[in-house]
Design a protein around this motif. Structure first.
Motif, PDB file in Angstrom:
ATOM      1  N   ALA A 116       0.827  -1.201   0.000  1.00 24.57           N
ATOM      2  CA  ALA A 116       0.000   0.000   0.000  1.00 24.57           C
ATOM      3  C   ALA A 116       0.862   1.252   0.000  1.00 24.57           C
ATOM      4  N   GLN A 117       1.934   1.226   0.796  1.00 23.47           N
ATOM      5  CA  GLN A 117       2.809   2.394   0.860  1.00 23.47           C
ATOM      6  C   GLN A 117       3.664   2.532  -0.404  1.00 23.47           C
ATOM      7  N   ALA A 118       4.032   1.396  -1.008  1.00 25.59           N
ATOM      8  CA  ALA A 118       4.791   1.448  -2.263  1.00 25.59           C
ATOM      9  C   ALA A 118       3.939   2.044  -3.378  1.00 25.59           C
ATOM     10  N   MET A 119       2.645   1.687  -3.410  1.00 29.78           N
ATOM     11  CA  MET A 119       1.748   2.284  -4.391  1.00 29.78           C
ATOM     12  C   MET A 119       1.667   3.790  -4.201  1.00 29.78           C
ATOM     13  N   LEU A 120       1.533   4.218  -2.949  1.00 29.84           N
ATOM     14  CA  LEU A 120       1.472   5.654  -2.660  1.00 29.84           C
ATOM     15  C   LEU A 120       2.766   6.344  -3.074  1.00 29.84           C
ATOM     16  N   ALA A 121       3.908   5.734  -2.756  1.00 28.00           N
ATOM     17  CA  ALA A 121       5.197   6.340  -3.112  1.00 28.00           C
ATOM     18  C   ALA A 121       5.344   6.475  -4.627  1.00 28.00           C
ATOM     19  N   GLY A 122       4.907   5.459  -5.358  1.00 24.31           N
ATOM     20  CA  GLY A 122       4.990   5.537  -6.810  1.00 24.31           C
ATOM     21  C   GLY A 122       4.116   6.633  -7.381  1.00 24.31           C
ATOM     22  N   THR A 330       9.969   4.641   3.290  1.00 27.89           N
ATOM     23  CA  THR A 330      10.486   3.979   4.486  1.00 27.89           C
ATOM     24  C   THR A 330       9.612   2.795   4.873  1.00 27.89           C
ATOM     25  N   SER A 331       8.311   2.995   4.855  1.00 27.40           N
ATOM     26  CA  SER A 331       7.388   1.919   5.215  1.00 27.40           C
ATOM     27  C   SER A 331       7.391   0.808   4.179  1.00 27.40           C
ATOM     28  N   ALA A 332       7.490   1.180   2.903  1.00 25.71           N
ATOM     29  CA  ALA A 332       7.458   0.181   1.829  1.00 25.71           C
ATOM     30  C   ALA A 332       8.650  -0.763   1.890  1.00 25.71           C
ATOM     31  N   LEU A 333       9.805  -0.265   2.312  1.00 23.76           N
ATOM     32  CA  LEU A 333      11.032  -1.065   2.275  1.00 23.76           C
ATOM     33  C   LEU A 333      11.469  -1.548   3.653  1.00 23.76           C
ATOM     34  N   SER A 334      10.608  -1.391   4.638  1.00 18.93           N
ATOM     35  CA  SER A 334      11.008  -1.710   6.010  1.00 18.93           C
ATOM     36  C   SER A 334      11.110  -3.214   6.258  1.00 18.93           C
ATOM     37  N   GLU A 335      10.344  -4.017   5.525  1.00 20.81           N
ATOM     38  CA  GLU A 335      10.360  -5.466   5.729  1.00 20.81           C
ATOM     39  C   GLU A 335      11.093  -6.136   4.566  1.00 20.81           C
ATOM     40  N   GLU A 340      10.732  -7.095  -2.714  1.00 24.97           N
ATOM     41  CA  GLU A 340      10.598  -7.315  -4.153  1.00 24.97           C
ATOM     42  C   GLU A 340       9.217  -6.889  -4.642  1.00 24.97           C
ATOM     43  N   GLY A 341       8.185  -7.339  -3.942  1.00 29.90           N
ATOM     44  CA  GLY A 341       6.831  -6.947  -4.319  1.00 29.90           C
ATOM     45  C   GLY A 341       6.615  -5.454  -4.196  1.00 29.90           C
ATOM     46  N   ALA A 342       7.197  -4.855  -3.153  1.00 28.58           N
ATOM     47  CA  ALA A 342       7.042  -3.417  -2.946  1.00 28.58           C
ATOM     48  C   ALA A 342       7.731  -2.627  -4.055  1.00 28.58           C
ATOM     49  N   VAL A 343       8.920  -3.069  -4.456  1.00 27.13           N
ATOM     50  CA  VAL A 343       9.646  -2.367  -5.516  1.00 27.13           C
ATOM     51  C   VAL A 343       8.882  -2.450  -6.838  1.00 27.13           C
TER      52      VAL A 343
END
Length: 393
Positions: A116-122, A330-335, A340-343
């Motif tokens: 969810a956070q990766a989508m927002l960051a993109g 930060t949230s997208a890459l914290s785990e 990979e899915g977040a990127v």
């Protein structure tokens, strides 16, 4: 009362440019975008006045800034502006249902936080790149805005974006004086411009679903957490009903979504507002009245933005979203297990690609979930999984 006025001023000046940019991207003309900004001020003001007085808590509301950024990346959809208005109404209905029907909240909460956070960051990335492009294309107009923002970051981060906007206003004023352009006096008169909604499946999938997810994940749930940190338990169901109805009512006039305030919530709920926690509701109540005053000036602000030199407004919007982008990344890459899915989610969302008339945010989340399932050998996340959203605090 002074804390409430500051809450309203900071909330308005730090992100109104993002709202105008997002509404224009999905098809609103200048009058419709100004109407949307006005009605967002009014609906969130009325919601704050009711909730803060009814529950004697400093409950502050805001428009969905991440949602506006998502609109800016989504662009026009099949059906144009009326279809976007229809999508806003659907978002409001979904927010109301989230308060009334816990199962819906659990379904949405199954979306992993990193995705969810990766989508927002993109979605935010292209907007945050705008100041860099603007410096290249119009350095004389944009550089003062960036320099003032940078200097203010050193001394008061809270006022950095408002001061950048004031600098932009000065730049716009100088541009008007030194050119033949004039402000449209008629456009500065506050007015509500209603649009009959229409519904297309592209708008439902490309706007309504991502806008709902972003609003819940980046505004409502963090807003509850901020209030909890100051010892307040937000009444979840009434808050969702009020913000959902406010979104529905405001949609025909151009309002995309209102929600619980997240970052600005601390301005009214912190001890700096009042030593006695039982008295801080007055700050939120005052903020509501302040937003009604600001609503009267929304059309004038929109007219000023319309007269801005190229790149100036985009720079203010990009600067306003940098902190949100940093938090999302930060949230997208914290785990490590989710990276990979977040990127992949981030890259697709940032690409801005549109397939079958549906924007990149939806495809980013869908592909991210698929990649996550393949790499981790799992199905879609369990409804019991604690994630980016919760049905109740």
């Amino acid at each position: 009362m002074s804390a409430g006025i500051v809450t309203a001023l900071v909330g308005f000046t730090s992100s109104f440019a993002v709202v105008l940019t997002g509404l224009a991207a999905v098809g609103a003309d200048a009058t419709e975008a100004a109407s949307g900004l006005l009605v967002l001020c009014v609906t969130q003001a009325l919601g704050m006045l009711w909730l803060s007085r009814r529950y004697r808590m400093p409950i502050t509301l805001a428009w969905s800034t991440p949602g506006a950024a998502l609109l800016a990346g989504a662009g026009a959809v099949e059906g144009g502006w009326p279809a976007a208005v229809g999508a806003f109404i659907v978002v409001g209905i979904a927010i109301v249902l989230t308060g009334l029907w816990p199962t819906l909240g659990r379904i949405i909460s199954a979306i992993p936080t990193p995705l969810a956070q990766a989508m927002l960051a993109g979605v935010l990335m292209p907007l945050c790149l705008a100041p860099i492009i603007a410096v290249r294309d119009a350095p004389a107009a944009v550089a003062p805005v960036i320099l003032v923002w940078l200097a203010a970051q050193r001394f008061s981060k809270r006022w950095a974006v408002p001061l950048a906007f004031l600098t932009a206003a000065v730049v716009i004023g100088i541009s008007l004086v030194t050119s033949d352009r004039v402000l449209d006096a008629d456009a500065m008169i506050p007015r509500i411009d209603l649009t009959a909604p229409s519904w297309t499946w592209q708008a439902m999938i490309g706007i309504a679903i991502p806008l709902y997810i972003v609003t819940m994940a980046s505004q409502n749930i963090p807003g509850v957490a901020v209030m909890n940190s100051f010892g307040y338990t937000v009444p979840w169901r009434p808050s969702m009903i009020v913000t959902g109805i406010g979104t529905i009512v405001g949609a025909p006039a151009g309002g995309h979504a209102i929600n619980l305030a997240a970052i600005s919530a601390a301005l009214a709920a912190a001890p700096t507002a009042h030593p006695d926690p039982k008295r801080r509701w007055i700050a939120a109540f005052t903020a509501g009245w302040a937003y009604l005053v600001l609503a009267a000036g929304a059309a004038a602000v929109a007219a000023l933005v319309a007269a801005a030199p190229a790149g100036v407004v985009e720079t203010v919007a990009g600067l306003a979203l940098l902190a949100t982008l940093a938090g999302a990344l930060t949230s997208a890459l914290s785990e490590a297990s989710e990276r990979e899915g977040a990127v992949v989610t981030f890259l697709i969302a940032a690409s801005g690609v549109s397939i079958l008339g549906i924007g990149s945010a939806f495809w980013a989340l869908l592909v991210g979930l698929i990649v996550r399932a393949v790499l981790q050998g799992t199905t879609l996340p369990s409804l019991s999984r604690k994630s980016s959203l919760q049905s109740k605090p």
